[in-house]
Design an enzyme around this catalytic site. Sequence first.
Site, PDB file in Angstrom:
ATOM      1  N   LYS A 229     100.509  17.316  13.892  1.00 49.62           N
ATOM      2  CA  LYS A 229      99.239  16.638  13.631  1.00 49.62           C
ATOM      3  C   LYS A 229      98.999  16.399  12.147  1.00 49.62           C
ATOM      4  O   LYS A 229      98.273  15.492  11.772  1.00 49.62           O
ATOM      5  CB  LYS A 229      98.071  17.468  14.185  1.00 49.62           C
ATOM      6  CG  LYS A 229      97.864  17.286  15.665  1.00 49.62           C
ATOM      7  CD  LYS A 229      96.577  17.944  16.107  1.00 49.62           C
ATOM      8  CE  LYS A 229      96.387  17.826  17.599  1.00 49.62           C
ATOM      9  NZ  LYS A 229      95.351  18.692  18.108  1.00 49.62           N
TER      10      LYS A 229
ATOM     11  N   LYS B 220     106.377  12.510  24.349  1.00 48.07           N
ATOM     12  CA  LYS B 220     105.450  12.728  25.467  1.00 48.07           C
ATOM     13  C   LYS B 220     104.408  11.599  25.510  1.00 48.07           C
ATOM     14  O   LYS B 220     104.116  10.994  24.475  1.00 48.07           O
ATOM     15  CB  LYS B 220     104.767  14.100  25.364  1.00 48.07           C
ATOM     16  CG  LYS B 220     103.810  14.233  24.206  1.00 48.07           C
ATOM     17  CD  LYS B 220     102.966  15.496  24.305  1.00 48.07           C
ATOM     18  CE  LYS B 220     101.885  15.476  23.246  1.00 48.07           C
ATOM     19  NZ  LYS B 220     100.925  16.533  23.304  1.00 48.07           N
TER      20      LYS B 220
ATOM     21  N   LYS C  49      97.635  10.024  23.947  1.00 47.34           N
ATOM     22  CA  LYS C  49      96.623   9.001  23.631  1.00 47.34           C
ATOM     23  C   LYS C  49      96.680   8.602  22.160  1.00 47.34           C
ATOM     24  O   LYS C  49      96.159   7.570  21.778  1.00 47.34           O
ATOM     25  CB  LYS C  49      95.227   9.470  24.029  1.00 47.34           C
ATOM     26  CG  LYS C  49      94.789  10.736  23.379  1.00 47.34           C
ATOM     27  CD  LYS C  49      93.564  11.293  24.069  1.00 47.34           C
ATOM     28  CE  LYS C  49      93.524  12.789  23.899  1.00 47.34           C
ATOM     29  NZ  LYS C  49      93.171  13.507  25.091  1.00 47.34           N
TER      30      LYS C  49
END
Length: 382
Positions: free
Chosen positions: A149, A231, A234
């Site tokens: 992230k 994966k 969103k």
Amino acid sequence: MNCIKRLRSLLTRSSPKQFPRAFTSSTDDKVDETRQWPRKIFSGIQPTGSLHLGNYLGAVQKWAELQNSGEDVTYCIVDLHSITVPQDPETLRNNIIQMTATMLACGIDPNKSTVFLQSTVKEHTELNWILGCLTTMARLRHLPQYKEKTQKMKEIPLGLFLYPVLQAADILLYKTTHVPVGEDQVQHIQLTQHLGNLFNNRFGTTFPDCHAIIDKKEAARIRSLRDPSKKMSKSDPEVKSCIYLTDEPDVIVEKIKKAVTDFTSEVTYDPENRMGVSNLVAIHSLVSNGKSTEEICKEVQGIDTGKYKMVVAEAVVEHLKPIRTKINEYLKNPSELVYILEEGREKAQGIAEETMAEVKQKVGLGANLSEFSVLKTISKKM
Ligand code: AMP
Ligand code: TRP
């Protein structure tokens, strides 16, 4: 002397809440590895827009199954986690309502499950602080999701660093034994086990060992339709990589038609060597009421991958149709959804308060001081 009197009266003032006796007795409790814990399921999801197929097949579908098999289940919309990246307040509020509607539409029944909003139970942040004092920066820095992230960030918000500690607090607060999640959460559950054990070793048995539930292999990691090495997520900038539960049928068909496969036309399930087509077979199997990947491959023998995409698209559209209809139904009555979250909060709060009272006592923080020998010790010294 006056000061001792005041202190005594403050500490012995009858407390509005009586905590169970078992919690108030021993601070020098030893770790009790033989202790049996009741099975308790807890999981959480961020209120960031609509659920995608990965969230649904990897997590929420399982949540409903666990609930329906009579387990003690608590599902939390983790709005505090979602503000680790900037959120527009109005959008966040809408997303909370949208997520509540979506969970109910996916089969979560507030009569059987506790469904609540994380920020309405303040004990989550309290336990987060205490656990934060037990862990080290080195331990958190190496967690893969944090690394992923923050990869492209210049300035990293402290919240993102603490994210997994808050998740551990969510889980431990309810003395959870099992956490149904997708594969990407395994390291966070391991951190939770580590923090629970650390607390138990230092302050006496308080938390059970918790375990991730990831039982359907093919659901644990639904892959991006555009790049099956990643994966489904969103945050993927490629819109066609991800199917949302609220996508219209023609959008779903279009996305699956464009799914990346390979140059072999036969349909086989071989997730290591043929990630793209295997991802479609996995999705197909998971939306087909328990049909295994082998059964699916047998059924579609002789069809090429191009035609097979249309079969998968149809199965997905059919499976999601009633869910989409229900989401829209629930959204017609948002005050009912707010009421459900409020009812859930009441149930969750009771347990959270009990655990925090126990934790604070064990750590030596300001809860139920009057139960302890602190007064005697102080007055003897005076
Ligand atoms: P998130 O959207 O990251 O809040 O994830 C919510 C839940 O969905 C977690 O239990 C994740 O592990 C699970 N999940 C997210 N993406 C996937 C995926 N692509 N495949 C399977 N499970 C997933
Ligand atoms: N980190 C989880 C995710 O991204 C969400 C989450 C927060 C969670 N608290 C939790 C999941 C507790 C399970 C248990 O999906």
